[in-house]
Scaffold this motif. Structure first.
Motif, PDB file in Angstrom:
ATOM      1  N   GLU A  46     -49.721  19.747  -5.924  1.00 21.42           N
ATOM      2  CA  GLU A  46     -49.994  20.163  -7.314  1.00 21.42           C
ATOM      3  C   GLU A  46     -51.495  20.372  -7.530  1.00 21.42           C
ATOM      4  OE1 GLU A  46     -46.239  17.693  -9.269  1.00 21.42           O
ATOM      5  OE2 GLU A  46     -48.274  17.288  -9.948  1.00 21.42           O
ATOM      6  N   PHE A  47     -52.281  19.433  -6.998  1.00 24.83           N
ATOM      7  CA  PHE A  47     -53.733  19.544  -7.131  1.00 24.83           C
ATOM      8  C   PHE A  47     -54.240  20.830  -6.482  1.00 24.83           C
ATOM      9  CE2 PHE A  47     -57.910  18.821  -5.161  1.00 24.83           C
ATOM     10  CZ  PHE A  47     -58.672  18.573  -6.305  1.00 24.83           C
TER      11      PHE A  47
ATOM     12  N   LYS B 149     -64.130  15.234  -1.722  1.00 30.28           N
ATOM     13  CA  LYS B 149     -64.419  14.392  -2.898  1.00 30.28           C
ATOM     14  C   LYS B 149     -63.144  13.778  -3.456  1.00 30.28           C
ATOM     15  CE  LYS B 149     -68.750  15.810  -4.975  1.00 30.28           C
ATOM     16  NZ  LYS B 149     -69.389  16.241  -6.226  1.00 30.28           N
ATOM     17  N   LYS B 150     -62.075  14.565  -3.457  1.00 28.21           N
ATOM     18  CA  LYS B 150     -60.777  14.083  -3.951  1.00 28.21           C
ATOM     19  C   LYS B 150     -60.329  12.851  -3.177  1.00 28.21           C
ATOM     20  CE  LYS B 150     -56.871  14.334  -6.288  1.00 28.21           C
ATOM     21  NZ  LYS B 150     -56.839  13.992  -7.720  1.00 28.21           N
TER      22      LYS B 150
ATOM     23  N   ALA C  41     -64.034  18.554 -12.610  1.00 29.18           N
ATOM     24  CA  ALA C  41     -64.417  17.171 -12.296  1.00 29.18           C
ATOM     25  C   ALA C  41     -63.331  16.195 -12.718  1.00 29.18           C
ATOM     26  CB  ALA C  41     -65.738  16.833 -12.979  1.00 29.18           C
ATOM     27  N   GLN C  42     -62.695  16.470 -13.876  1.00 23.24           N
ATOM     28  CA  GLN C  42     -61.620  15.599 -14.354  1.00 23.24           C
ATOM     29  C   GLN C  42     -60.401  15.665 -13.430  1.00 23.24           C
ATOM     30  OE1 GLN C  42     -60.805  16.746 -18.391  1.00 23.24           O
ATOM     31  NE2 GLN C  42     -62.626  15.724 -19.222  1.00 23.24           N
ATOM     32  N   ILE C  43     -60.108  16.878 -12.963  1.00 22.74           N
ATOM     33  CA  ILE C  43     -58.950  17.049 -12.052  1.00 22.74           C
ATOM     34  C   ILE C  43     -59.203  16.297 -10.738  1.00 22.74           C
ATOM     35  CG2 ILE C  43     -57.650  18.733 -10.678  1.00 22.74           C
ATOM     36  CD1 ILE C  43     -58.234  20.785 -12.888  1.00 22.74           C
ATOM     37  N   ILE C  44     -60.451  16.369 -10.264  1.00 21.35           N
ATOM     38  CA  ILE C  44     -60.787  15.684  -9.005  1.00 21.35           C
ATOM     39  C   ILE C  44     -60.670  14.175  -9.163  1.00 21.35           C
ATOM     40  CG2 ILE C  44     -62.653  15.203  -7.353  1.00 21.35           C
ATOM     41  CD1 ILE C  44     -63.669  18.057  -7.901  1.00 21.35           C
ATOM     42  N   SER C  45     -61.159  13.650 -10.275  1.00 23.90           N
ATOM     43  CA  SER C  45     -61.159  12.198 -10.471  1.00 23.90           C
ATOM     44  C   SER C  45     -59.799  11.652 -10.882  1.00 23.90           C
ATOM     45  CB  SER C  45     -62.201  11.825 -11.533  1.00 23.90           C
ATOM     46  OG  SER C  45     -61.882  12.442 -12.774  1.00 23.90           O
ATOM     47  N   LYS C  46     -58.897  12.547 -11.262  1.00 17.79           N
ATOM     48  CA  LYS C  46     -57.564  12.113 -11.702  1.00 17.79           C
ATOM     49  C   LYS C  46     -56.793  11.519 -10.520  1.00 17.79           C
ATOM     50  CE  LYS C  46     -53.414  13.846 -14.034  1.00 17.79           C
ATOM     51  NZ  LYS C  46     -52.754  15.047 -14.577  1.00 17.79           N
ATOM     52  N   PRO C  47     -56.193  10.327 -10.671  1.00 21.23           N
ATOM     53  CA  PRO C  47     -55.481   9.688  -9.546  1.00 21.23           C
ATOM     54  C   PRO C  47     -54.294  10.540  -9.092  1.00 21.23           C
ATOM     55  CG  PRO C  47     -55.780   8.154 -11.368  1.00 21.23           C
ATOM     56  CD  PRO C  47     -56.195   9.482 -11.873  1.00 21.23           C
TER      57      PRO C  47
END
Length: 575
Positions: free
Chosen positions: A507-508, A530-531, A569-575
Motif C-alpha cells: 500500500e505504501f 527511511k521507511k 513525511a507523514q506517510i513515511i513515519s506512519k507505522p
C-alpha cells in the motif's frame, strides 16, 4: 605384435643398463648428470608388469653408485604409484628416502628427487604437501649451474604446471619459458611446453597470443607424431573459438580431440574434451546432447578420487542443463553434489580462490626461507675466507640490515593481505548465508545492517592503514578501497530489496507511485530506507555518498514537492 614390442623395449633398456654399468664411475665420485637423466627419460612404462619392472630396477639398484641408488628409488616409487594410481605409503617412503640420500650426494640429484616427489603429490591433487618440494626444487635450480642439472627442462616444466595451478601466473610463465629455452624445438616436449604457455595466455584472455602458441604446439606435435599432444592442443584451440562464438569450428576440433583420446585410451583427456563439448552445446542451447556428453564425462570423473575437481565443473554444467530443462529435482541433486565435492576438496585440490591465496602465502614464506638458507651458506663461506674483522663485521651488519628491512616489508605486506582476505571472507560468508536463506524483507534489512557494520569496519581499517607505515600498500594496491566499493548498494541488490519491500508494504509503495509520480529512482532509495528506520548516516554509507549529499537530496525533494513534502513525511513515519 604387442609382445614383440615389449620384448624389444626390455632388450633395448637392458642394453642401456649394461652400458651404464660399464661406465667407470667411482663410488666416491658424483654420478654423470647426463647418464642419470638418460636413465630417467628412457625408463619404459611396464604397465604394472612387476616381473619386468623388478628386473630392470634391480639392474639400476645393483650398480653400487650412490647416485644410481637415488634414481632407483625415484623410479621404483613412480612404478608403484602408476600401478596403484594413488598416493601410497610405499611410494611416499621411497621418495622421502631418495630426497634424504640425495642431500648427501649433489644438488643436482637433490633437485630431481624433490621435483619427482612434488610431481607425484601434484598428480594426485595433494597441492599443499607438494608446495615445499616444488619450492625446494626451484631454489636448487636457481642456485646451481643449469648445465650440471639432471634434465632441468623437465623440472622447470613441472614447476610451471604447479605454479599455474595455484594461481601464480607470472612465475608459471617464467618457469615454462626456461623449460622452452632448454628443449629442442623438434621434440615432443617442446609442443607440451608451448601448449602450457598457451593456457597461461588463455587464462589471461589474451586470445591472439594463446592461439599462436596452440597452433604452434599442434604443428610441432603433428610433426613429431605425438597424437596425444596434438589432441590437447586442438582441444585448447577450441576454447578460443567457443569464446569468440565460433561454435561450429570449436565443435569440429573437440570431436577430433575426443576421437584421438578415445583411440589412445586417454581417459583424462577424453573427459576434458567431453566437458568442453558440453559447454559448447550449452552455448548453442542444445541441452539434450549436452546432457548426454556431460554424463559420459561424469562417469570418468567419478572413477578417480583425484578427478573430483573436474567433477565439480561437470556437475555445474549439468545443473545449468537441468535448469533450462526445468528438471528441478536433478538440478537440486547437482547442487548437493557440488557442495559435497567442495567440502571434500578443501584439504586437497586448492582450486578455490581462498585455498590458492593460502598456498601463495605459503609459497612466499618458503621462497623467503630458501633465500635465507642460501644467504646463510654464503655467509659461512665468507667467514672462512675473510680475515679482517672490520670488513667481516661491516658485511654482516649490512646483510642483517637488509634482511631485517626486507623481512619487515614482507611482514607488512603479509599482514595487509591477511587483513584483506579476512574481510573478503566475512563478506563472502554473509552473502552466502543470505543466498541460502529465504529472501524476505527482514533478511534484506539484516543484510543491509550488516553491510553498514562492515563498511564502518573497512573505513576504520583504511584509516588505520593510512596512519601506519603500511600506507603505501593501500595506495599501490587499493584492495581495501575496492572491497569498500563492493559493499555499496548495487543495482541488483537494489532491485532485490525493492521487490521484497513491495511485498511487505504494497500500500505504501502504490501510494508513492500514484500520489508522487515525480519521484526519481534515487528518491525512492532514500524514501524506502527511511521507511525502514535507516538514518541519514546509514543511508549515505549504503549508497556510497556523503551524509550532506543525503541531506541535499532531501532538500531538493522538498523543493520539488512543495507542500506535498510534509504529506510524504507523514506517510513515511506512519507505522
Amino acid at each position: 605384435m604387442v609382445k614383440n614390442y615389449c620384448l624389444f623395449l626390455v632388450l633395448l633398456f637392458s642394453g642401456l643398463l649394461v652400458r651404464a654399468q660399464n661406465v667407470e664411475i667411482s663410488k666416491d665420485k658424483k654420478p654423470n648428470s647426463e647418464l642419470l637423466g638418460k636413465l630417467l627419460n628412457e625408463y619404459p612404462d611396464f604397465k604394472c608388469d612387476t616381473v619386468s619392472a623388478n628386473r630392470n630396477l634391480s639392474a639400476i639398484k645393483n650398480n653400487g653408485n650412490p647416485g644410481f641408488q637415488v634414481i632407483y628409488k625415484i623410479l621404483h616409487a613412480e612404478e608403484i604409484s602408476n600401478c596403484v594410481d594413488k598416493i601410497n605409503s610405499q611410494s611416499t617412503h621411497l621418495f622421502e628416502n631418495a630426497i634424504k640420500q640425495s642431500e648427501k650426494i649433489s644438488p643436482e640429484l637433490e633437485t630431481v628427487a624433490n621435483i619427482s616427489y612434488a610431481k607425484y603429490l601434484y598428480k594426485y591433487r595433494s597441492m599443499e604437501r607438494a608446495l615445499p618440494y616444488f619450492m625446494k626444487g626451484s631454489h636448487l635450480l636457481e642456485t646451481n649451474p643449469v648445465e650440471k642439472q639432471i634434465r632441468p627442462q623437465d623440472s622447470y616444466k613441472w614447476l610451471g604446471y604447479y605454479l599455474g595451478t595455484i594461481g601464480d601466473s607470472d612465475a608459471s610463465k617464467d618457469a615454462l619459458e626456461k623449460a622452452k629455452s632448454l628443449t629442442r624445438n623438434k621434440h615432443a616436449e617442446y609442443a607440451t611446453i608451448l601448449d602450457a604457455l598457451g593456457r597461461i595466455y588463455l587464462e589471461r584472455e589474451q586470445f591472439d597470443n594463446a592461439e599462436k602458441y596452440f597452433e604452434e604446439a599442434s604443428r610441432v606435435a603433428k610433426k613429431v607424431n605425438d597424437e596425444m599432444r596434438y589432441a590437447k592442443a586442438i582441444g585448447n584451440l577450441s576454447v578460443i573459438y567457443a569464446k569468440r562464438g565460433e561454435t561450429s569450428r570449436a565443435k569440429k576440433l573437440i570431436l577430433e580431440d575426443i576421437m584421438i583420446s578415445e583411440r589412445l585410451s586417454e581417459l583424462q583427456n577424453t573427459m576434458f574434451a567431453q566437458t568442453l563439448l558440453g559447454e559448447v552445446l550449452i552455448q548453442e542451447n542444445n541441452y539434450t546432447e549436452a546432457e548426454t556428453v556431460l554424463k559420459k564425462a561424469l562417469k570418468t570423473a567419478q572413477s578417480k578420487s583425484y578427478f573430483q575437481i573436474n567433477e565439480i565443473k561437470i556437475q555445474q554444467l549439468l545443473t545449468e542443463v537441468y535448469r533450462n530443462q526445468n528438471n528441478r529435482e536433478a538440478e537440486l541433486h547437482g547442487f548437493k553434489r557440488i557442495s559435497e565435492l567442495e567440502h571434500n576438496l578443501k584439504k586437497t585440490d586448492g582450486d578455490q580462490a581462498l585455498n590458492n591465496a593460502h598456498l601463495l602465502m605459503q609459497k612466499s614464506k618458503l621462497e623467503q626461507a630458501n633465500k635465507e638458507a642460501h644467504y646463510q651458506q654464503e655467509k659461512s663461506a665468507m667467514l672462512r675466507n675473510i680475515y679482517l674483522g672490520l670488513i667481516f663485521f661491516s658485511l654482516v651488519l649490512a646483510g642483517f640490515i637488509f634482511a631485517n628491512s626486507r623481512k619487515k616489508l614482507l611482514n607488512r605486506e603479509l599482514m595487509y593481505k591477511q587483513k584483506v582476505l579476512g574481510l573478503e571472507m566475512d563478506k563472502l560468508k554473509f552473502e552466502k548465508k543470505l543466498s541460502e536463506t529465504q529472501e524476505n524483507l527482514d533478511n534484506q534489512v539484516e543484510f543491509l545492517k550488516n553491510k553498514n557494520v562492515q563498511i564502518n569496519r573497512l573505513k576504520s581499517e583504511i584509516e588505520k592503514i593510512r596512519n601506519s607505515k603500511s600506507f603505501y600498500l593501500e595506495e599501490e594496491q587499493g584492495h581495501l578501497s575496492k572491497l569498500l566499493e563492493s559493499h555499496l548498494m548495487t543495482d541488483e541488490n537494489w532491485e532485490n530489496f525493492k521487490r521484497e519491500f513491495r511485498k511487505v508494504h504494497p500500500e505504501f509503495y502504490n501510494q508513492l507511485q500514484s500520489e508522487f509520480p515525480d519521484l526519481t529512482d534515487s528518491n525512492y532509495r532514500i524514501i524506502l530506507l527511511k521507511k525502514l528506520d535507516f538514518n541519514n548516516t546509514e543511508i549515505s554509507q549504503l549508497l556510497g555518498i556523503t551524509t550532506d549529499a543525503v541531506k541535499k537530496s532531501n532538500q531538493r525533494m522538498k523543493k520539488k514537492l512543495g507542500d506535498r513534502y510534509d504529506e510524504l513525511a507523514q506517510i513515511i513515519s506512519k507505522p
